[in-house]
Design an enzyme around this catalytic site. Structure first.
Site, mmCIF file in Angstrom:
data_model
loop_
_atom_site.group_PDB
_atom_site.id
_atom_site.type_symbol
_atom_site.label_atom_id
_atom_site.label_comp_id
_atom_site.label_asym_id
_atom_site.label_seq_id
_atom_site.Cartn_x
_atom_site.Cartn_y
_atom_site.Cartn_z
ATOM 1 N N ASP A 8 11.798 3.301 -68.941
ATOM 2 C CA ASP A 8 10.579 2.710 -68.418
ATOM 3 C C ASP A 8 10.756 2.625 -66.893
ATOM 4 O O ASP A 8 11.886 2.704 -66.393
ATOM 5 C CB ASP A 8 10.439 1.311 -69.045
ATOM 6 C CG ASP A 8 9.305 0.518 -68.451
ATOM 7 O OD1 ASP A 8 8.196 1.075 -68.322
ATOM 8 O OD2 ASP A 8 9.508 -0.666 -68.121
ATOM 9 N N ASP A 10 8.617 0.352 -64.272
ATOM 10 C CA ASP A 10 8.472 -1.001 -63.724
ATOM 11 C C ASP A 10 9.333 -1.990 -64.507
ATOM 12 O O ASP A 10 9.139 -2.166 -65.706
ATOM 13 C CB ASP A 10 7.003 -1.415 -63.761
ATOM 14 C CG ASP A 10 6.792 -2.841 -63.280
ATOM 15 O OD1 ASP A 10 7.591 -3.305 -62.444
ATOM 16 O OD2 ASP A 10 5.848 -3.491 -63.743
ATOM 17 N N GLY A 45 3.740 -3.589 -68.287
ATOM 18 C CA GLY A 45 3.851 -2.520 -69.277
ATOM 19 C C GLY A 45 2.530 -2.042 -69.852
ATOM 20 O O GLY A 45 2.501 -1.056 -70.578
ATOM 21 N N ILE A 46 1.445 -2.735 -69.552
ATOM 22 C CA ILE A 46 0.161 -2.276 -70.099
ATOM 23 C C ILE A 46 -0.630 -1.511 -69.028
ATOM 24 O O ILE A 46 -0.396 -1.660 -67.836
ATOM 25 C CB ILE A 46 -0.669 -3.425 -70.729
ATOM 26 C CG1 ILE A 46 -1.112 -4.423 -69.679
ATOM 27 C CG2 ILE A 46 0.098 -4.116 -71.846
ATOM 28 C CD1 ILE A 46 -2.197 -5.348 -70.190
ATOM 29 N N SER A 115 6.634 5.784 -68.546
ATOM 30 C CA SER A 115 5.996 4.645 -67.884
ATOM 31 C C SER A 115 4.493 4.733 -68.052
ATOM 32 O O SER A 115 3.934 5.821 -68.050
ATOM 33 C CB SER A 115 6.336 4.682 -66.388
ATOM 34 O OG SER A 115 5.478 3.831 -65.657
ATOM 35 N N SER A 117 2.593 3.876 -65.858
ATOM 36 C CA SER A 117 2.043 3.995 -64.498
ATOM 37 C C SER A 117 1.710 5.421 -64.081
ATOM 38 O O SER A 117 2.554 6.306 -64.115
ATOM 39 C CB SER A 117 3.013 3.407 -63.482
ATOM 40 O OG SER A 117 2.500 3.601 -62.176
ATOM 41 N N ASN A 119 1.219 6.087 -61.160
ATOM 42 C CA ASN A 119 1.872 6.213 -59.846
ATOM 43 C C ASN A 119 3.361 6.512 -59.965
ATOM 44 O O ASN A 119 4.054 6.569 -58.947
ATOM 45 C CB ASN A 119 1.675 4.916 -59.050
ATOM 46 C CG ASN A 119 0.225 4.689 -58.673
ATOM 47 O OD1 ASN A 119 -0.353 5.442 -57.899
ATOM 48 N ND2 ASN A 119 -0.396 3.663 -59.242
ATOM 49 N N LYS A 146 1.576 1.820 -74.869
ATOM 50 C CA LYS A 146 2.533 0.952 -75.549
ATOM 51 C C LYS A 146 1.756 -0.222 -76.143
ATOM 52 O O LYS A 146 0.821 -0.678 -75.493
ATOM 53 C CB LYS A 146 3.564 0.424 -74.530
ATOM 54 C CG LYS A 146 4.380 1.531 -73.846
ATOM 55 C CD LYS A 146 5.146 0.983 -72.633
ATOM 56 C CE LYS A 146 5.697 2.135 -71.806
ATOM 57 N NZ LYS A 146 6.344 1.707 -70.562
HETATM 58 P P1 B16 Z 1 -0.663 2.103 -62.699
HETATM 59 P P2 B16 Z 1 5.728 0.462 -66.742
HETATM 60 C C1 B16 Z 1 3.353 -0.396 -65.896
HETATM 61 O O1 B16 Z 1 4.573 0.179 -65.635
HETATM 62 C C2 B16 Z 1 3.261 -1.768 -65.234
HETATM 63 O O2 B16 Z 1 4.235 -2.639 -65.783
HETATM 64 C C3 B16 Z 1 1.898 -2.344 -65.492
HETATM 65 O O3 B16 Z 1 1.782 -3.611 -64.883
HETATM 66 C C4 B16 Z 1 0.833 -1.375 -64.933
HETATM 67 O O4 B16 Z 1 -0.483 -1.853 -65.218
HETATM 68 C C5 B16 Z 1 1.021 -0.001 -65.561
HETATM 69 O O5 B16 Z 1 2.344 0.444 -65.311
HETATM 70 C C6 B16 Z 1 0.032 1.006 -65.016
HETATM 71 O O6 B16 Z 1 0.299 1.262 -63.663
HETATM 72 O O7 B16 Z 1 -1.825 1.236 -62.337
HETATM 73 O O8 B16 Z 1 0.235 2.414 -61.515
HETATM 74 O O9 B16 Z 1 -1.087 3.352 -63.434
HETATM 75 O O10 B16 Z 1 6.394 -0.854 -67.005
HETATM 76 O O11 B16 Z 1 5.120 1.122 -67.964
HETATM 77 O O12 B16 Z 1 6.614 1.409 -65.969
HETATM 78 MG MG MG Z 2 8.185 -2.103 -67.609
#
Ligand code: B16
Ligand code: MG
Length: 220
Positions: A8, A10, A45-46, A115, A117, A119, A146
């Protein structure tokens, strides 16, 4: 035999939760909703859109915006978030992560990122570790986020491995559920209480010991 690590981002590779929080707080304030750090825990994580839905619900505004307006709100949040992540450097790797990535390579393990994200590629570039990963799951390609196991199936697939040949590392409860349902050995980073579903857990990334994890995974 363990041949890969699926990580993962973040909360495991780097801690972007505070930046997500600051960007969401700023967006929420603009539409008259107050959020605090305790509430932000639920957003870990969401996905971006699911996070926005939870914020709107909290403010009693779940029905106040059209799908198009929600897209605009989420894009505004992401614009602010992107400014924060520009300042990320290799010093922002979570404690012990540089060593873990190095040892994984030395041991011949393949690495991927699962992840939520969108980004993630930019963040991994900023951290100067992107080339160490064979693959990064594209969250746009997922039908479900997830706790659905899809993101971890894809993390293993990118390595040409089965989930049983990989260890998944997560800091969110939904992420641990996703790893478990994928049939992968799950390693949690967090409190005993929040990581109770994990096959093995540590309280901080600096306690992630590759040998211990492999031994536990291969003897489960
Ligand atoms: P983005 P992970 C997640 O990262 C973050 O924990 C979560 O807070 C965020 O909304 C999600 O990525 C989406 O991120 O806006 O950059 O697409 O823990 O799955 O690495
Ligand atoms: Mg995470």
């Amino acid at each position: 035999m363990i041949k890969g690590l699926v990580l993962d981002l973040d909360g495991v590779i780097t801690d972007t939760a505070e930046y997500h929080y600051l960007a969401w707080k700023s967006l929420a304030e603009k539409i008259g909703i107050d959020i605090d750090r305790a509430f932000n825990e639920q957003l870990k994580g969401i996905s971006r859109m699911e996070s926005l839905e939870l914020i709107l619900e909290r403010g009693g505004k779940a029905q106040s915006y059209s799908a198009e307006e929600k897209e605009t709100l989420a894009a505004k949040k992401n614009d602010e978030y992107k400014v924060f992540i520009e300042s990320i450097t290799p010093a922002d790797l979570c404690p012990g992560m540089e060593k873990l990535l190095f040892e994984a390579k030395e041991t011949g393990l393949a690495l991927s990122v699962s992840s939520a994200s969108k980004n993630a590629p930019t963040i991994l570039e900023q951290l100067q570790v992107k080339e160490q990963f064979t693959g990064i799951v594209d969250p746009n390609s997922l039908k479900k986020g997830k706790p659905d196991p899809e993101i971890f199936y894809k993390g293993a697939e990118l390595l040409g491995l089965s989930p049983e040949e990989c260890i998944g590392i997560e800091d969110a409860e939904a992420g641990i559920d996703a790893i478990n349902d994928a049939g992968m050995f799950s390693v949690g980073v967090g409190s005993k209480e929040s990581m109770k579903a994990a096959d093995y857990f540590v309280e901080s990334t600096k306690e992630l010991d590759l040998k211990i994890m492999i031994e536990k995974a291969e003897n489960r």
